[in-house]
Design a protein around this motif. Structure first.
Motif, PDB file in Angstrom:
ATOM      1  N   THR A 163       1.126  -6.701 -17.169  1.00  0.00           N
ATOM      2  CA  THR A 163       1.334  -6.060 -15.865  1.00  0.00           C
ATOM      3  C   THR A 163       0.147  -4.854 -16.918  1.00  0.00           C
ATOM      4  OG1 THR A 163       2.764  -4.918 -17.574  1.00  0.00           O
ATOM      5  CG2 THR A 163       3.069  -6.042 -15.354  1.00  0.00           C
ATOM      6  N   GLY A 164      -0.194  -4.046 -16.352  1.00  0.00           N
ATOM      7  CA  GLY A 164      -1.331  -3.365 -16.871  1.00  0.00           C
ATOM      8  C   GLY A 164      -2.979  -3.800 -17.061  1.00  0.00           C
ATOM      9  N   CYS A 177       0.890  -8.044 -10.114  1.00  0.00           N
ATOM     10  CA  CYS A 177       2.363  -8.427 -11.486  1.00  0.00           C
ATOM     11  C   CYS A 177       2.924  -7.565 -11.257  1.00  0.00           C
ATOM     12  CB  CYS A 177       1.657  -8.846 -12.761  1.00  0.00           C
ATOM     13  SG  CYS A 177       0.168 -10.372 -13.114  1.00  0.00           S
ATOM     14  N   THR A 178       2.683  -6.012 -11.026  1.00  0.00           N
ATOM     15  CA  THR A 178       3.481  -4.787 -11.582  1.00  0.00           C
ATOM     16  C   THR A 178       4.077  -4.303  -9.844  1.00  0.00           C
ATOM     17  OG1 THR A 178       1.973  -3.517 -12.529  1.00  0.00           O
ATOM     18  CG2 THR A 178       3.397  -1.781 -11.087  1.00  0.00           C
ATOM     19  N   ASN A 181       7.033  -7.565 -10.371  1.00  0.00           N
ATOM     20  CA  ASN A 181       7.817  -7.026 -10.890  1.00  0.00           C
ATOM     21  C   ASN A 181       8.661  -5.470 -10.398  1.00  0.00           C
ATOM     22  OD1 ASN A 181       8.824  -7.580 -13.897  1.00  0.00           O
ATOM     23  ND2 ASN A 181       6.201  -7.833 -13.097  1.00  0.00           N
ATOM     24  N   ARG A 182       8.344  -4.751  -9.262  1.00  0.00           N
ATOM     25  CA  ARG A 182       8.786  -3.719  -8.818  1.00  0.00           C
ATOM     26  C   ARG A 182       9.954  -4.446  -7.769  1.00  0.00           C
ATOM     27  NH1 ARG A 182       3.494   0.369  -8.456  1.00  0.00           N
ATOM     28  NH2 ARG A 182       3.843   1.555 -10.407  1.00  0.00           N
ATOM     29  N   GLN A 209       5.603  -5.649 -22.741  1.00  0.00           N
ATOM     30  CA  GLN A 209       6.434  -5.862 -21.843  1.00  0.00           C
ATOM     31  C   GLN A 209       7.746  -4.737 -22.299  1.00  0.00           C
ATOM     32  OE1 GLN A 209       7.977  -9.539 -22.676  1.00  0.00           O
ATOM     33  NE2 GLN A 209       6.862 -10.163 -21.367  1.00  0.00           N
ATOM     34  N   PHE A 212       6.392  -1.656 -20.787  1.00  0.00           N
ATOM     35  CA  PHE A 212       5.949  -1.435 -18.935  1.00  0.00           C
ATOM     36  C   PHE A 212       8.178  -1.180 -18.730  1.00  0.00           C
ATOM     37  CE2 PHE A 212       6.935  -4.685 -15.638  1.00  0.00           C
ATOM     38  CZ  PHE A 212       6.108  -3.464 -14.629  1.00  0.00           C
ATOM     39  N   GLU A 216       9.263   1.227 -15.823  1.00  0.00           N
ATOM     40  CA  GLU A 216       9.689   0.821 -14.269  1.00  0.00           C
ATOM     41  C   GLU A 216      10.839   0.796 -14.716  1.00  0.00           C
ATOM     42  OE1 GLU A 216       7.254   0.521 -11.991  1.00  0.00           O
ATOM     43  OE2 GLU A 216       5.511   1.166 -12.834  1.00  0.00           O
TER      44      GLU A 216
END
Length: 288
Positions: A163-164, A177-178, A181-182, A209, A212, A216
Motif C-alpha cells: 500500500t502507498g 492494494c488500498t 484492504n478497504r 503495515q 497503514f 485505515e
C-alpha cells in the motif's frame, strides 16, 4: 571441488559451494514447503534414497539444515532449516521470480499473470494442499501470528504488492492494494458472522503495515513476509518493484485443517474477488 584462490574471500563462490548443486536447491525448496521427513522429500523430488541421504548430509554439514529426532523406534529424523538455512529463502524466491519472468515468461514485469502461464497453474494447483504446520509471520504489533487463524472455521489469506506505493500504476496488475484492504475492512462484519477470519500479507515492513492499519482502521491482521517464509512455503508468484520482491495479488481460502480449499488468481476485478472470497469462505465454514 577445486576452487580458485580468490574464491576463498568471495561470498558468491562460498554460497555456490552450498547451492551450486541442483539437488541441494530442490531439497531446500521442499523443506521450505514443509516436507521435512526423508520419505516425503524423496517422494516430492523423485531422488534415490542414496543420493538424498548424501545431499541431506552435506546440507547438515554446511549448517543450513539440522536434524531433529521425531521417532526413537526406529530412529527417524526431521530436517529443519537453521537460521542460516532460513536466510536462503529470499534467494530461492528470487530464483523463482527470475525463472517465472525470464524462462517461463516473456520478460515482462507484471504483478498479474496470464491464465495459461506457469504462475497461474502453480497457484491453482495449491487447492487441496496443506500449509506447513507452525507457519507464523510478524504482525502489526511486532509479535508473530499464525498465517491461518486457529479460532475460525476458515481463513481468507490474501497477498498484495503493498500500500502507498507511487509506482503502482507503472506495473500492470499492481494497482488496487488500498482498495482491496478497504473492501475487506468494510466486509469484515460479514466475514465474522460467517465464522471466517481474514489475513493480509505483503513484504512491507511491520511498521509500514502498522501505520497503514491504523490510518485505515483495518480490523484484521496484516502480516509481513519480508523473510519470504510464506512465499517459499507455497511457491507464490512474486515480482520485483522498488527494490523489493513483492507478492502478486491473490486470495486463498484455507480451512481449519490448514488445507487450501479455493484459490483466486489473478485478482483483476478486486471488488468481485473480495465478494467471491466471502462466498467461498462462508461455504467452507458451513461445511467444516
Amino acid at each position: 571441488m577445486r576452487m580458485h584462490n580468490a574464491d576463498a574471500t568471495c561470498g558468491i563462490a562460498q554460497a555456490a559451494m552450498v547451492l551450486g548443486d541442483w539437488w541441494n536447491v530442490l531439497v531446500l525448496r521442499e523443506v521450505a514447503r514443509g516436507h521435512v521427513r526423508f520419505d516425503a522429500l524423496a517422494a516430492e523430488i523423485g531422488l534415490s534414497r542414496k543420493v538424498l541421504t548424501e545431499r541431506l548430509g552435506r546440507l547438515v554439514a554446511h549448517g543450513v539444515l539440522h536434524r531433529s529426532l521425531y521417532q526413537r523406534r526406529p530412529v527417524r529424523y526431521e530436517y529443519l532449516l537453521t537460521d542460516a538455512g532460513a536466510a536462503l529463502l529470499p534467494l530461492l524466491v528470487a530464483m523463482q521470480d527470475w525463472g517465472d519472468r525470464w524462462v517461463l515468461g516473456d520478460g515482462s514485469l507484471t504483478a498479474t499473470a496470464e491464465s495459461d502461464g506457469a504462475e497461474h497453474a502453480r497457484v491453482h494447483a495449491l487447492a487441496g494442499s496443506r500449509l506447513p504446520d507452525g507457519l507464523e509471520l510478524p504482525g502489526g504489533e511486532g509479535a508473530d501470528l499464525p498465517v491461518v487463524s486457529p479460532d475460525s472455521a476458515a481463513t481468507v489469506l490474501f497477498t498484495y504488492p503493498g500500500t502507498g506505493i507511487e509506482w503502482g500504476e507503472q506495473i500492470p496488475g499492481a494497482v488496487g492494494c488500498t482498495l482491496e484492504n478497504r473492501l475487506f475492512r468494510d466486509a469484515w462484519p460479514d466475514f465474522r458472522r460467517a465464522g471466517v477470519d481474514v489475513r493480509g500479507v505483503s513484504t512491507q515492513l511491520v511498521h509500514e503495515q502498522a501505520e497503514f492499519a491504523r490510518s485505515e482502521e483495518v480490523p484484521y491482521p496484516l502480516l509481513s513476509d519480508t523473510a519470504h517464509q510464506l512465499a517459499a512455503a507455497l511457491r507464490l508468484p512474486m515480482f520485483r518493484g522498488a527494490g523489493r520482491l513483492r507478492h502478486k495479488r491473490l486470495i486463498l481460502i484455507v480451512d481449519a485443517e490448514r488445507t487450501v480449499r479455493h484459490t483466486l488468481f489473478p485478482v483483476v476485478d478486486v471488488p468481485h474477488a473480495v465478494a467471491e472470497s466471502l462466498r467461498l469462505a462462508a461455504d467452507c465454514a458451513r461445511t467444516a
